[in-house]
Design a protein around this motif. Structure first.
Motif, PDB file in Angstrom:
ATOM      1  N   ALA A  76      14.162  21.601  12.903  1.00 38.15           N
ATOM      2  CA  ALA A  76      13.691  20.806  14.036  1.00 38.15           C
ATOM      3  C   ALA A  76      12.924  21.656  15.047  1.00 38.15           C
ATOM      4  CB  ALA A  76      14.864  20.105  14.705  1.00 38.15           C
ATOM      5  N   ASP A  77      13.347  22.906  15.248  1.00 41.23           N
ATOM      6  CA  ASP A  77      12.636  23.777  16.188  1.00 41.23           C
ATOM      7  C   ASP A  77      11.207  24.046  15.737  1.00 41.23           C
ATOM      8  OD1 ASP A  77      14.762  23.958  17.943  1.00 41.23           O
ATOM      9  OD2 ASP A  77      15.511  25.833  17.106  1.00 41.23           O
ATOM     10  N   GLU A  78      11.017  24.314  14.449  1.00 40.30           N
ATOM     11  CA  GLU A  78       9.668  24.574  13.931  1.00 40.30           C
ATOM     12  C   GLU A  78       8.779  23.346  14.104  1.00 40.30           C
ATOM     13  OE1 GLU A  78      10.213  27.501  10.159  1.00 40.30           O
ATOM     14  OE2 GLU A  78      11.316  25.608  10.049  1.00 40.30           O
ATOM     15  N   VAL A  79       9.294  22.192  13.766  1.00 40.64           N
ATOM     16  CA  VAL A  79       8.522  20.958  13.901  1.00 40.64           C
ATOM     17  C   VAL A  79       8.242  20.681  15.373  1.00 40.64           C
ATOM     18  CG1 VAL A  79       8.565  18.455  13.532  1.00 40.64           C
ATOM     19  CG2 VAL A  79       9.367  19.994  11.725  1.00 40.64           C
ATOM     20  N   GLY A  80       9.260  20.837  16.210  1.00 41.40           N
ATOM     21  CA  GLY A  80       9.083  20.600  17.645  1.00 41.40           C
ATOM     22  C   GLY A  80       8.058  21.523  18.259  1.00 41.40           C
ATOM     23  N   ARG A  81       8.088  22.790  17.868  1.00 46.21           N
ATOM     24  CA  ARG A  81       7.134  23.776  18.389  1.00 46.21           C
ATOM     25  C   ARG A  81       5.702  23.371  18.018  1.00 46.21           C
ATOM     26  NH1 ARG A  81      10.144  27.747  17.591  1.00 46.21           N
ATOM     27  NH2 ARG A  81       9.788  27.970  15.371  1.00 46.21           N
ATOM     28  N   THR A  82       5.499  22.996  16.780  1.00 44.86           N
ATOM     29  CA  THR A  82       4.161  22.608  16.326  1.00 44.86           C
ATOM     30  C   THR A  82       3.687  21.341  17.017  1.00 44.86           C
ATOM     31  OG1 THR A  82       4.496  23.612  14.173  1.00 44.86           O
ATOM     32  CG2 THR A  82       2.793  21.935  14.311  1.00 44.86           C
ATOM     33  N   MET A  83       4.544  20.336  17.045  1.00 51.68           N
ATOM     34  CA  MET A  83       4.128  19.059  17.612  1.00 51.68           C
ATOM     35  C   MET A  83       3.949  19.136  19.126  1.00 51.68           C
ATOM     36  SD  MET A  83       6.036  16.393  15.070  1.00 51.68           S
ATOM     37  CE  MET A  83       5.051  14.994  15.585  1.00 51.68           C
ATOM     38  N   THR A  84       4.748  19.949  19.800  1.00 50.66           N
ATOM     39  CA  THR A  84       4.576  20.131  21.242  1.00 50.66           C
ATOM     40  C   THR A  84       3.271  20.855  21.531  1.00 50.66           C
ATOM     41  OG1 THR A  84       6.971  20.188  21.556  1.00 50.66           O
ATOM     42  CG2 THR A  84       5.623  21.077  23.333  1.00 50.66           C
ATOM     43  N   SER A  85       2.977  21.869  20.737  1.00 48.96           N
ATOM     44  CA  SER A  85       1.703  22.586  20.909  1.00 48.96           C
ATOM     45  C   SER A  85       0.525  21.644  20.740  1.00 48.96           C
ATOM     46  CB  SER A  85       1.587  23.726  19.894  1.00 48.96           C
ATOM     47  OG  SER A  85       2.537  24.708  20.161  1.00 48.96           O
ATOM     48  N   GLU A  86       0.605  20.790  19.730  1.00 48.69           N
ATOM     49  CA  GLU A  86      -0.470  19.821  19.501  1.00 48.69           C
ATOM     50  C   GLU A  86      -0.590  18.848  20.668  1.00 48.69           C
ATOM     51  OE1 GLU A  86       0.290  17.917  15.778  1.00 48.69           O
ATOM     52  OE2 GLU A  86      -0.262  19.689  14.626  1.00 48.69           O
ATOM     53  N   LEU A  87       0.545  18.394  21.181  1.00 46.13           N
ATOM     54  CA  LEU A  87       0.540  17.472  22.320  1.00 46.13           C
ATOM     55  C   LEU A  87      -0.127  18.114  23.529  1.00 46.13           C
ATOM     56  CD1 LEU A  87       1.551  14.776  23.589  1.00 46.13           C
ATOM     57  CD2 LEU A  87       3.630  16.032  24.206  1.00 46.13           C
ATOM     58  N   VAL A  88       0.268  19.333  23.841  1.00 44.65           N
ATOM     59  CA  VAL A  88      -0.311  20.023  24.994  1.00 44.65           C
ATOM     60  C   VAL A  88      -1.812  20.213  24.805  1.00 44.65           C
ATOM     61  CG1 VAL A  88      -0.361  22.201  26.287  1.00 44.65           C
ATOM     62  CG2 VAL A  88       1.831  21.162  25.690  1.00 44.65           C
ATOM     63  N   GLU A  89      -2.213  20.644  23.632  1.00 45.75           N
ATOM     64  CA  GLU A  89      -3.646  20.896  23.384  1.00 45.75           C
ATOM     65  C   GLU A  89      -4.454  19.603  23.278  1.00 45.75           C
ATOM     66  OE1 GLU A  89      -5.119  23.816  23.658  1.00 45.75           O
ATOM     67  OE2 GLU A  89      -3.119  24.589  24.088  1.00 45.75           O
ATOM     68  N   ASP A  90      -3.966  18.651  22.486  1.00 44.10           N
ATOM     69  CA  ASP A  90      -4.749  17.453  22.198  1.00 44.10           C
ATOM     70  C   ASP A  90      -4.755  16.433  23.330  1.00 44.10           C
ATOM     71  OD1 ASP A  90      -5.182  18.635  19.755  1.00 44.10           O
ATOM     72  OD2 ASP A  90      -3.827  17.318  18.640  1.00 44.10           O
ATOM     73  N   VAL A  91      -3.625  16.229  23.978  1.00 46.34           N
ATOM     74  CA  VAL A  91      -3.527  15.202  25.009  1.00 46.34           C
ATOM     75  C   VAL A  91      -3.782  15.764  26.403  1.00 46.34           C
ATOM     76  CG1 VAL A  91      -2.008  13.464  26.060  1.00 46.34           C
ATOM     77  CG2 VAL A  91      -1.933  13.847  23.578  1.00 46.34           C
ATOM     78  N   TYR A  92      -3.249  16.952  26.667  1.00 43.27           N
ATOM     79  CA  TYR A  92      -3.341  17.524  28.010  1.00 43.27           C
ATOM     80  C   TYR A  92      -4.339  18.668  28.112  1.00 43.27           C
ATOM     81  CZ  TYR A  92       0.554  14.534  28.993  1.00 43.27           C
ATOM     82  OH  TYR A  92       1.343  13.431  29.145  1.00 43.27           O
ATOM     83  N   ALA A  93      -5.167  18.854  27.086  1.00 41.31           N
ATOM     84  CA  ALA A  93      -6.225  19.873  27.081  1.00 41.31           C
ATOM     85  C   ALA A  93      -5.697  21.250  27.490  1.00 41.31           C
ATOM     86  CB  ALA A  93      -7.388  19.447  27.969  1.00 41.31           C
ATOM     87  N   GLY A  94      -4.488  21.561  27.021  1.00 40.62           N
ATOM     88  CA  GLY A  94      -3.904  22.874  27.303  1.00 40.62           C
ATOM     89  C   GLY A  94      -3.191  22.985  28.637  1.00 40.62           C
ATOM     90  N   ASP A  95      -3.162  21.902  29.418  1.00 38.95           N
ATOM     91  CA  ASP A  95      -2.562  21.923  30.753  1.00 38.95           C
ATOM     92  C   ASP A  95      -1.060  21.635  30.666  1.00 38.95           C
ATOM     93  OD1 ASP A  95      -1.983  21.770  33.457  1.00 38.95           O
ATOM     94  OD2 ASP A  95      -2.964  19.812  33.729  1.00 38.95           O
ATOM     95  N   VAL A  96      -0.263  22.680  30.605  1.00 43.03           N
ATOM     96  CA  VAL A  96       1.193  22.550  30.496  1.00 43.03           C
ATOM     97  C   VAL A  96       1.756  21.834  31.724  1.00 43.03           C
ATOM     98  CG1 VAL A  96       3.364  23.835  30.319  1.00 43.03           C
ATOM     99  CG2 VAL A  96       1.364  24.578  29.026  1.00 43.03           C
ATOM    100  N   THR A  97       1.217  22.131  32.898  1.00 45.73           N
ATOM    101  CA  THR A  97       1.723  21.471  34.104  1.00 45.73           C
ATOM    102  C   THR A  97       1.481  19.961  34.050  1.00 45.73           C
ATOM    103  OG1 THR A  97      -0.312  21.951  35.316  1.00 45.73           O
ATOM    104  CG2 THR A  97       1.499  23.515  35.570  1.00 45.73           C
ATOM    105  N   GLY A  98       0.393  19.550  33.428  1.00 45.42           N
ATOM    106  CA  GLY A  98       0.118  18.122  33.258  1.00 45.42           C
ATOM    107  C   GLY A  98       1.194  17.439  32.422  1.00 45.42           C
ATOM    108  N   LEU A  99       1.642  18.126  31.376  1.00 43.62           N
ATOM    109  CA  LEU A  99       2.713  17.588  30.542  1.00 43.62           C
ATOM    110  C   LEU A  99       4.002  17.455  31.357  1.00 43.62           C
ATOM    111  CD1 LEU A  99       4.069  16.743  27.886  1.00 43.62           C
ATOM    112  CD2 LEU A  99       4.354  19.183  27.384  1.00 43.62           C
TER     113      LEU A  99
END
Length: 125
Positions: A76-99
């Motif tokens: 679950a950690d590996e999947v979560g890490r990948t999917m969270t990275s994609e979310l931050v990059e794809d939806v929030y354009a790399g803006d962690v604070t936006g997430l």
């Protein structure tokens, strides 16, 4: 570092993995039965999902008698890490604070959760 494309998973694929994480290993029929409550699927659909996930390197199987017993090769950690990275990059354009702002604005966050988040931030600093 870009996320592993093999770990881009649909909600149905995640549901299959959750069954395997919970059971450690399971047959097609066991996965099918576990998914039936929330997702009425044909057994053949579940079998196809398992085969496709195995072809991508996400699962493996062993044979017991005449059935395959599947188990996850990712956690679950590996999947979560990948999917969270994609979310931050794809939806929030790399803006962690936006997430984080979105989570705080749209989710009910308890005092206990806020204290734990603050502790993690201090530990990270």
């Amino acid at each position: 570092m870009s996320p592993d494309p093999e770990l881009r998973l649909t909600s149905l694929q995640l549901a299959v993995l959750r069954v395997l994480w919970r059971k450690s290993e399971a047959s097609v029929n066991e996965v099918h039965a576990a998914l039936q409550t929330d997702r009425p699927l044909a057994t053949t659909t579940v079998a196809t999902l398992l085969k496709r996930l195995e072809a991508r390197g996400v699962l493996t199987h062993r044979t017991e008698g005449r059935q395959f017993l599947y188990r996850a090769l990712v956690n679950a950690d590996e999947v979560g890490r990948t999917m969270t990275s994609e979310l931050v990059e794809d939806v929030y354009a790399g803006d962690v604070t936006g997430l984080f702002a979105h989570l705080l604005d749209t989710r009910s966050v308890s005092e206990k959760d806020l204290a734990e988040i603050q502790r993690m931030i201090q530990e990270h600093e």
